[in-house]
Enzyme design. Structure first.
Site, mmCIF file in Angstrom:
data_model
loop_
_atom_site.group_PDB
_atom_site.id
_atom_site.type_symbol
_atom_site.label_atom_id
_atom_site.label_comp_id
_atom_site.label_asym_id
_atom_site.label_seq_id
_atom_site.Cartn_x
_atom_site.Cartn_y
_atom_site.Cartn_z
ATOM 1 C CG HIS A 1 -1.684 -1.105 5.863
ATOM 2 N ND1 HIS A 1 -2.290 -0.148 6.642
ATOM 3 C CD2 HIS A 1 -1.817 -0.676 4.586
ATOM 4 C CE1 HIS A 1 -2.753 0.820 5.859
ATOM 5 N NE2 HIS A 1 -2.481 0.526 4.605
ATOM 6 C CB CYS B 1 -5.852 -0.578 4.380
ATOM 7 S SG CYS B 1 -5.468 0.141 2.764
ATOM 8 C CG ASP C 1 -0.809 4.084 5.260
ATOM 9 O OD1 ASP C 1 0.070 4.642 5.949
ATOM 10 O OD2 ASP C 1 -2.001 4.039 5.604
ATOM 11 N NE ARG D 1 -0.862 5.080 8.688
ATOM 12 C CZ ARG D 1 -2.149 4.911 8.995
ATOM 13 N NH1 ARG D 1 -2.536 5.084 10.249
ATOM 14 N NH2 ARG D 1 -3.015 4.556 8.061
ATOM 15 C CB CYS E 1 -0.905 0.006 1.235
ATOM 16 S SG CYS E 1 -2.054 1.420 1.254
HETATM 17 CO CO CO Z 1 -3.505 1.235 2.964
#
Ligand code: CO
Length: 215
Positions: free
Chosen positions: A98, A101, A44, A46, A42
């Site tokens: 994750h 999400c 993302d 993080r 992803c």
């Molecule tokens: Co995500």
């Protein structure tokens, strides 16, 4: 003054530190890369691929998009896969989702965010396919997390079904496809046990993973 100076300062100290630890590091990397792994994760902020698995530059080929989707008409993802598998000859493709999400949550809640709704639409199809499993979960966050897991499993299947992976297996190239999920809360990875190493394994592995996850 340079814009975003702090990032350039960070870069300089990182490069100096790497150079001090491994004097030939950048020279060797500039000549070739030979990663053993392709990471599909992803976007993302993080979920930084290399850091999570402790790999250095040169060791992990990375493709990231919102909600780690593998769409058969996405030439970006397919091109990354083709290059990684056919040219770099990676041995493992890792689809890593994750928990929590935002893309998966938006798809589940049918939130209107704009263009990205179209990108997330396949996750709604995953949710439809697993409606019985998801409906049985009363806690909303747990439901999102379950869909995060199911999404990874479905994307593993999508990877396996690409002509790129099918062709690799047809010519007996060693290639495993894995489905993992990362927890933002503790920084740990969990293997969803959907490892597929040949076409014959796909159906059974998918069925077992679905069953395990539905419990
Ligand atoms: Co995500």
């Amino acid at each position: 003054m340079r814009v975003l100076k702090d990032l350039f300062d960070n870069n300089r100290s990182w490069a100096e530190q790497m150079q001090a630890q491994h004097p030939q590091f950048f020279l060797e990397l500039s000549r070739q890369q030979s990663p053993r792994y392709l990471w599909i994760g992803c976007a993302d902020s993080r979920v930084p691929a290399n850091q999570i698995v402790g790999l250095l530059p040169g060791e992990l080929f990375v493709h990231r998009n919102v909600a780690n989707l593998v769409i058969q008409t996405d030439f970006n993802c397919l091109s990354v896969m083709q290059y990684a598998i056919e040219v770099l000859k990676v041995k493992h493709v890792i689809v890593c989702g994750h928990y929590g999400c935002g893309g998966v949550r938006a798809a589940l809640e049918n939130t209107r965010l704009g263009l990205i709704d179209n990108w997330l639409r396949p996750i709604q199809r995953v949710a439809d396919r697993h409606a019985a499993t998801l409906d049985a979960i009363s806690d909303h966050a747990a439901c999102v997390d379950k869909l995060c897991e199911l999404n990874v499993i479905e994307q593993v299947v999508n990877v396996c079904q690409t002509t790129i992976v099918q062709d690799a297996w047809a010519r007996d190239q060693e290639l495993s496809v894995h489905g993992w999920i990362y927890s933002l809360a503790d920084g740990l990875l969990r293997d969803l046990d959907v490892c597929v190493t040949c076409p014959d394994e796909m159906r059974a592995t998918y069925a077992e993973a679905r069953q395990a996850i539905s419990r």
